[in-house]
Design an enzyme around this catalytic site. Structure first.
Site, PDB file in Angstrom:
ATOM      1  N   ASP A  44     -58.968 -50.739  13.385  1.00 16.00           N
ATOM      2  CA  ASP A  44     -59.916 -51.308  14.342  1.00 16.00           C
ATOM      3  C   ASP A  44     -61.311 -51.299  13.717  1.00 16.00           C
ATOM      4  OD1 ASP A  44     -60.345 -51.945  17.393  1.00 16.00           O
ATOM      5  OD2 ASP A  44     -61.977 -50.607  16.784  1.00 16.00           O
ATOM      6  N   LYS A  74     -64.621 -57.561  15.916  1.00 12.65           N
ATOM      7  CA  LYS A  74     -65.324 -57.775  17.198  1.00 12.65           C
ATOM      8  C   LYS A  74     -66.628 -58.523  16.959  1.00 12.65           C
ATOM      9  CE  LYS A  74     -63.698 -53.202  18.570  1.00 12.65           C
ATOM     10  NZ  LYS A  74     -63.808 -52.391  17.364  1.00 12.65           N
ATOM     11  N   HIS A 107     -67.313 -57.768  21.846  1.00 13.86           N
ATOM     12  CA  HIS A 107     -67.559 -56.320  21.796  1.00 13.86           C
ATOM     13  C   HIS A 107     -68.112 -55.767  23.116  1.00 13.86           C
ATOM     14  CE1 HIS A 107     -68.334 -53.015  18.610  1.00 13.86           C
ATOM     15  NE2 HIS A 107     -68.090 -52.476  19.775  1.00 13.86           N
TER      16      HIS A 107
END
Ligand code: A2P
Length: 277
Positions: A44, A74, A107
């Site tokens: 991630d 993101k 995000h």
């Protein structure tokens, strides 16, 4: 490692390796390479973490085949809007040294406290993600830090979010948005599964961990999995990285799950309608 399945059928490893706060440069490169070697095949990342290039180097050094890896990015708040989002996505691909992402998230939502046209701005950013998805440059799309007021306007979009990444851990259950996501088959990813590490000082949690013969961190990760959340575990220490994966050999009772749900003093996450960024 087991997988969750997203609404569109894409498989996602049930524990991810988080890179938030991982210092850029050698620490990050080494940590990502080690994590992959230990079995974390879900990484991630995010533009604003300031370490995407190092994440890319760590992935490359691990030697893992791209298709073995689930890679998330993101779009940051300063890149909201259609054109900026597309450009930010391209830069992320370049820095991560890949030609597609497995998951791309907004995000943070633009919120009514920051913008009069917050809803239009979120829709425009979402349209960019939708087009990236339809073009095959990303296999799944979603949001992060969205509460009911931010998510609801996207629920009538052509493609609706497949993931919502939130702060979730014992003592922070975010019941309202979690139930809305479940109604719409939106997978919940948990960032800060250890409560930013603070939960590790909880006496109640330590007592419970001792009872199960596990560590407090393992209890937190298991709590997430038993709720059907996807924990994004982060550590730069090899032993702790390994230990955070060793959660398959036990189960937390329903009674203890309820106790963990209401642990007091740890629910201090950022309110997306109040953040100054
Ligand atoms: P470190 O990288 O030195 O291991 P959260 O994910 O809730 O934000 O918590 C992350 C913090 O918890 C990091 O500071 C990390 O530090 C620490 N951490 C991660 N795994 C463990 C563990 N198994 N035991 C103790 N601390 C841990």
């Amino acid at each position: 490692m087991k997988n969750y399945e997203l609404r569109n059928g894409v498989s996602i490893p049930e524990i991810g390796y988080g890179t938030w706060k991982t210092p850029d440069g050698e620490t990050c490169e080494k940590a990502v390479e080690t994590a992959i070697r230990l079995g974390y095949h879900h990484i991630d990342a995010a533009r604003v973490y300031g370490n995407e290039e190092s994440v890319g180097i760590g992935i490359k050094n691990s030697g893992i085949a791209r298709e073995e890896l689930f890679l998330t990015g993101k779009v940051w708040n300063s890149d909201r809007g259609y054109g900026r989002t597309i450009r930010a996505f391209e830069k992320t691909l370049k820095d991560l040294q890949t030609d597609y992402l497995d998951l791309y998230l907004i995000h943070w939502p633009a919120s009514p406290n920051q913008y009069r046209c917050w809803e239009a701005l979120n829709r425009e950013t979402w349209e960019a993600l939708t087009d990236l998805y339809k073009s095959g440059k990303v296999r799944a799309i979603g949001v992060s830090n969205f509460r009911r007021n931010h998510l609801t306007p996207l629920l009538d979009a052509e493609v609706i979010p497949m993931v919502n990444q939130l702060e979730l851990h014992p003592g922070m259950v975010q019941a309202d948005i979690v139930s809305l996501c479940r109604e719409h088959q939106i997978l919940l990813e948990a960032y800060s599964p250890l409560g930013n590490g603070k939960l590790l000082n909880s006496e109640e949690l330590s007592g419970m961990a001792e009872h199960y013969g596990k560590t407090p961190a393992q209890i937190c990760i298991k709590w997430n999995l038993q709720h059907g959340f996807l924990p994004l575990s982060k550590s730069v220490n090899e032993d702790r990285m390994r230990a955070n994966l060793e959660v398959e050999d036990f189960g937390i009772t329903e009674e203890d799950m309820r106790k963990l749900d209401v642990l007091e003093g740890f629910a201090d996450g950022n309110d997306p309608d109040k953040v100054p960024f």
